[in-house]
Design a protein around this motif. Structure first.
Motif, PDB file in Angstrom:
ATOM      1  N   CYS A 186     123.120  77.995 103.218  1.00 40.66           N
ATOM      2  CA  CYS A 186     122.128  78.945 103.746  1.00 40.66           C
ATOM      3  C   CYS A 186     121.851  80.019 102.706  1.00 40.66           C
ATOM      4  O   CYS A 186     122.349  81.152 102.802  1.00 40.66           O
ATOM      5  N   ASP A 187     121.034  79.680 101.715  1.00 40.82           N
ATOM      6  CA  ASP A 187     120.800  80.592 100.591  1.00 40.82           C
ATOM      7  C   ASP A 187     119.329  80.905 100.372  1.00 40.82           C
ATOM      8  O   ASP A 187     118.944  81.444  99.328  1.00 40.82           O
ATOM      9  N   GLY A 188     118.487  80.561 101.342  1.00 42.62           N
ATOM     10  CA  GLY A 188     117.064  80.844 101.210  1.00 42.62           C
ATOM     11  C   GLY A 188     116.346  79.980 100.204  1.00 42.62           C
ATOM     12  O   GLY A 188     115.202  80.275  99.842  1.00 42.62           O
TER      13      GLY A 188
ATOM     14  N   ARG B  61     123.846  85.842 100.017  1.00 45.48           N
ATOM     15  CA  ARG B  61     123.012  86.149  98.854  1.00 45.48           C
ATOM     16  C   ARG B  61     122.029  85.004  98.669  1.00 45.48           C
ATOM     17  O   ARG B  61     122.259  83.868  99.092  1.00 45.48           O
ATOM     18  N   ASP B  62     120.928  85.300  98.024  1.00 46.58           N
ATOM     19  CA  ASP B  62     119.885  84.298  97.805  1.00 46.58           C
ATOM     20  C   ASP B  62     120.198  83.418  96.610  1.00 46.58           C
ATOM     21  O   ASP B  62     120.630  83.908  95.555  1.00 46.58           O
TER      22      ASP B  62
ATOM     23  N   ARG C 121     126.882  81.881  99.512  1.00 47.11           N
ATOM     24  CA  ARG C 121     126.879  82.704  98.311  1.00 47.11           C
ATOM     25  C   ARG C 121     127.012  84.143  98.776  1.00 47.11           C
ATOM     26  O   ARG C 121     126.179  84.632  99.542  1.00 47.11           O
ATOM     27  N   THR C 122     128.053  84.796  98.333  1.00 40.75           N
ATOM     28  CA  THR C 122     128.282  86.182  98.742  1.00 40.75           C
ATOM     29  C   THR C 122     128.721  86.998  97.526  1.00 40.75           C
ATOM     30  O   THR C 122     128.871  86.467  96.421  1.00 40.75           O
ATOM     31  N   GLY C 123     128.947  88.297  97.740  1.00 47.08           N
ATOM     32  CA  GLY C 123     129.440  89.150  96.658  1.00 47.08           C
ATOM     33  C   GLY C 123     128.442  89.278  95.533  1.00 47.08           C
ATOM     34  O   GLY C 123     127.320  89.735  95.723  1.00 47.08           O
TER      35      GLY C 123
ATOM     36  N   ILE D 273     119.647  89.279  95.361  1.00 46.04           N
ATOM     37  CA  ILE D 273     118.839  89.750  96.492  1.00 46.04           C
ATOM     38  C   ILE D 273     117.393  89.734  96.018  1.00 46.04           C
ATOM     39  O   ILE D 273     116.995  90.548  95.187  1.00 46.04           O
ATOM     40  N   ARG D 274     116.612  88.776  96.473  1.00 45.55           N
ATOM     41  CA  ARG D 274     115.233  88.647  95.991  1.00 45.55           C
ATOM     42  C   ARG D 274     114.373  89.828  96.432  1.00 45.55           C
ATOM     43  O   ARG D 274     114.554  90.381  97.511  1.00 45.55           O
ATOM     44  N   ARG D 275     113.414  90.135  95.602  1.00 41.91           N
ATOM     45  CA  ARG D 275     112.434  91.163  95.970  1.00 41.91           C
ATOM     46  C   ARG D 275     111.377  90.577  96.913  1.00 41.91           C
ATOM     47  O   ARG D 275     110.868  91.263  97.792  1.00 41.91           O
TER      48      ARG D 275
END
Length: 327
Positions: A76-78, A147-148, A312-314, A319-321
């Motif tokens: 689940c990372d977009g 995170r993305d 994906r963390t940390g 973090i996408r704009r």
């Protein structure tokens, strides 16, 4: 002592709320992740989803489906949100996905309120929950902190669950993501809202497996309705409710339809015809006062579990704009 049905339901509702409040948080994510950095995140996402679904109730299914298709590829990372000539969006299983503009709207507002803080992956997770609630389902707490991802390739979608998968193949695909058979039946229950194109099930209606006969899993009384909607040589793109009679309502009628031979997709129909998965469907078709609670509790639990696939963390990812492009 005689216990009234009202008291039983009251007790069950209390247990339900307690269960949904204490659903295990995922490794690396937690409920309230943005409590200090972006406290309005949930209300902003909810408002965006609500606005879209009120204008077009069918978007609830679209937003929910985006999250499923995202989680089964790279976790689940977009990644399914990214544009590009060979991105996941361009793969055949993802071409029917819709509702990306809902994620974009929420992201735009969050970048104004809390710039550079909330990931697109987390927006998608919250939006999926909100879509279910707006369609009549019960809410659950969504652990956040994803995170993305930076990669999105159409070729990576080959293991997405497919409309013609056997139960053994479905079980294998879900198991590869750490999801068990109960998760499988529960999560596929998301087909209680949404539609499928004629092209993905017409083969069941006329010449199933080269027999010149329909799929025997289809109730003969349901066959004329499906054939009228999807005639031979007709429009492949025409869409048909996956849960006949309740296409925009998140409820258990989907499982009733499976039991009655009114499953539209072959992979759905097999949930009832296969002895491995039928007992779980039967449990969701229990006493009329309990079935909605049972399914809703399990759906929230399985959504949290799926939402923590390959996280994906940390400092991983970014973090996408904007959700359609990497930074």
């Amino acid at each position: 002592m005689k216990v009234s049905s009202f008291n039983i339901m009251a007790i069950l509702m209390c247990l339900l709320l307690a269960t949904l409040t204490t659903i295990a948080q995922g490794q690396g994510t937690r409920v309230g992740f943005y409590r200090t950095t972006c406290p309005s995140v949930e209300s902003i996402v909810r408002t965006a989803v609500q606005s879209a679904v009120q204008a077009d109730p069918t978007l609830a299914a679209g937003v929910l489906r985006i999250f499923f298709h995202d989680c089964f590829v790279h976790g689940c990372d977009g990644s399914v949100l990214l544009d590009g000539p060979s991105s996941e969006k361009t793969a055949p299983p993802n071409l029917p996905l819709r509702g990306f503009e809902v994620i974009d709207a929420a992201k735009s507002q969050l970048e104004t309120t809390c710039p550079g803080v909330v990931s697109c992956a987390d927006i998608s997770a919250l939006a999926a929950r909100d879509a279910v609630v707006l369609a009549g389902g019960i809410s659950w707490q969504v652990p956040l902190g994803r995170r993305d991802g930076l990669v999105s390739q159409a070729s990576d979608t080959v293991n997405l669950p497919a409309f013609n998968d056997s139960i053994s193949v479905q079980i294998s695909k879900f198991a590869d993501k750490g999801l068990n058979i109960q998760d499988l039946v529960t999560l596929v229950g998301a087909h209680t809202i949404g539609t499928g194109a004629c092209v993905v099930f017409r083969y069941r209606l006329y010449n199933f497996n080269g027999t010149n006969q329909p799929d025997p899993d289809i109730n003969p009384s349901f066959l004329p309705q499906l054939r009228a909607l999807c005639p031979e040589g007709g429009d492949d793109s025409r869409r048909v409710a996956l849960d006949t009679g309740s296409v925009t309502r998140f409820d258990t009628s989907y499982f009733t339809n499976l039991r009655n031979g009114r499953g539209v997709l072959e992979s759905d129909a097999k949930l009832w015809s296969d002895s491995t998965t039928r007992p779980i469907v039967q449990r969701f078709l229990g006493l009329s006062g309990l079935l909605g609670l049972t399914f809703n509790v399990e759906f929230g639990r399985s959504m949290v579990k799926m939402g923590n696939i390959e996280l994906r963390t940390g400092s991983q990812g970014e973090i996408r704009r904007v959700c359609r492009a990497t930074n």
